[in-house]
Design an enzyme around this catalytic site. Sequence first.
Site, mmCIF file in Angstrom:
data_model
loop_
_atom_site.group_PDB
_atom_site.id
_atom_site.type_symbol
_atom_site.label_atom_id
_atom_site.label_comp_id
_atom_site.label_asym_id
_atom_site.label_seq_id
_atom_site.Cartn_x
_atom_site.Cartn_y
_atom_site.Cartn_z
ATOM 1 N N GLY A 86 0.807 -1.200 0.000
ATOM 2 C CA GLY A 86 0.000 0.000 0.000
ATOM 3 C C GLY A 86 0.846 1.258 0.000
ATOM 4 O O GLY A 86 1.939 1.296 -0.557
ATOM 5 N N LEU A 87 0.335 2.312 0.645
ATOM 6 C CA LEU A 87 1.001 3.613 0.722
ATOM 7 C C LEU A 87 1.278 4.177 -0.665
ATOM 8 O O LEU A 87 2.325 4.769 -0.925
ATOM 9 C CB LEU A 87 2.302 3.524 1.528
ATOM 10 C CG LEU A 87 2.164 3.126 2.997
ATOM 11 C CD1 LEU A 87 3.532 3.007 3.647
ATOM 12 C CD2 LEU A 87 1.290 4.106 3.753
ATOM 13 N N CYS A 88 0.333 3.975 -1.589
ATOM 14 C CA CYS A 88 0.495 4.507 -2.943
ATOM 15 C C CYS A 88 -0.790 5.203 -3.401
ATOM 16 O O CYS A 88 -1.215 5.060 -4.550
ATOM 17 C CB CYS A 88 0.903 3.409 -3.925
ATOM 18 S SG CYS A 88 -0.055 1.897 -3.835
ATOM 19 N N GLY A 89 -1.397 5.929 -2.470
ATOM 20 C CA GLY A 89 -2.565 6.728 -2.809
ATOM 21 C C GLY A 89 -3.736 5.878 -3.255
ATOM 22 O O GLY A 89 -4.031 4.825 -2.671
#
Length: 292
Positions: A86-89
């Site tokens: 994750g952590l990709c908008g």
Amino acid sequence: MANLRAIRKRISSVKSTQQITRAMKMVSAAKLRRAQEAIVAARPYARKMREVVLSVGSKVDSSAHPLLASREVKRLALLVVTSDRGLCGSFNAGLTRYVHRYIAEQQAKYEEIVLYMVGRKGRDFFRRRGVRIHKEYLGVLGTLGQWHVETIASELLEGFVNGEFDEARIVYNEFRSAISQVARIEKLLPLTMDTLEEGNDENAHDFEYLFEPDKRKILELLLPKYVETDIFRVLLESVAGEHGARMTAMDSATNNSVDMIARLTLQMNRARQATITTELTEIVSGAEALKG
């Protein structure tokens, strides 16, 4: 003082987060450059492969190879490409919502829609909603190699030839820039002329081919290789899109942390000023009391 200590602790926490997001942004930027180079290197090969298959396929009958055979579409296979991390908008959320909406809209047209899922994020999204996943491929985009592509392609080709589904489409995030990834759905199987002509260069030369040893042997080698090439191109697009989305998201997070630190620092200074004012007031009051 307790409130002042809490604010200082929060500022320290935000600064630590800022260091992490800044480092992740730099790592994603480096990976994005490599991913862009890989796409630039792969696109000419994929384009030329499409030209050759289109030219050869247009001169043979659809019965020459099972992958050219169109039949009534009762079962649809979707190869959905998401990331494992994750952590990709909205990179994964936007795509999974797009696929979920597409399935809901198209469900009535087919007896069954079969999911082939690349990436943990997409797998988890549909698993939470009770959607059955026929095949899942995890850890692919992080260490993308030719054997990943061959595995996915061979299982899709086997499923199509064996009649497990009648048509296959691939859904992915097309990479346009670091701040722009667009969800796309493209037909993968069967390899009809309409499918091959999509995105083909209109100025491509139409060559005459001599088949040796024969058409069927050539197509048995060429068509599966084309499917592998197309899947590899899509996976490279998704890799670049993921790194671009993560770089953008971490840049926004870093900028937000700067603003948050500024606000917290102002709040801390005000609290410290209020504390000093209170202490001075108490000292003056005490001095006045002693004079009296």
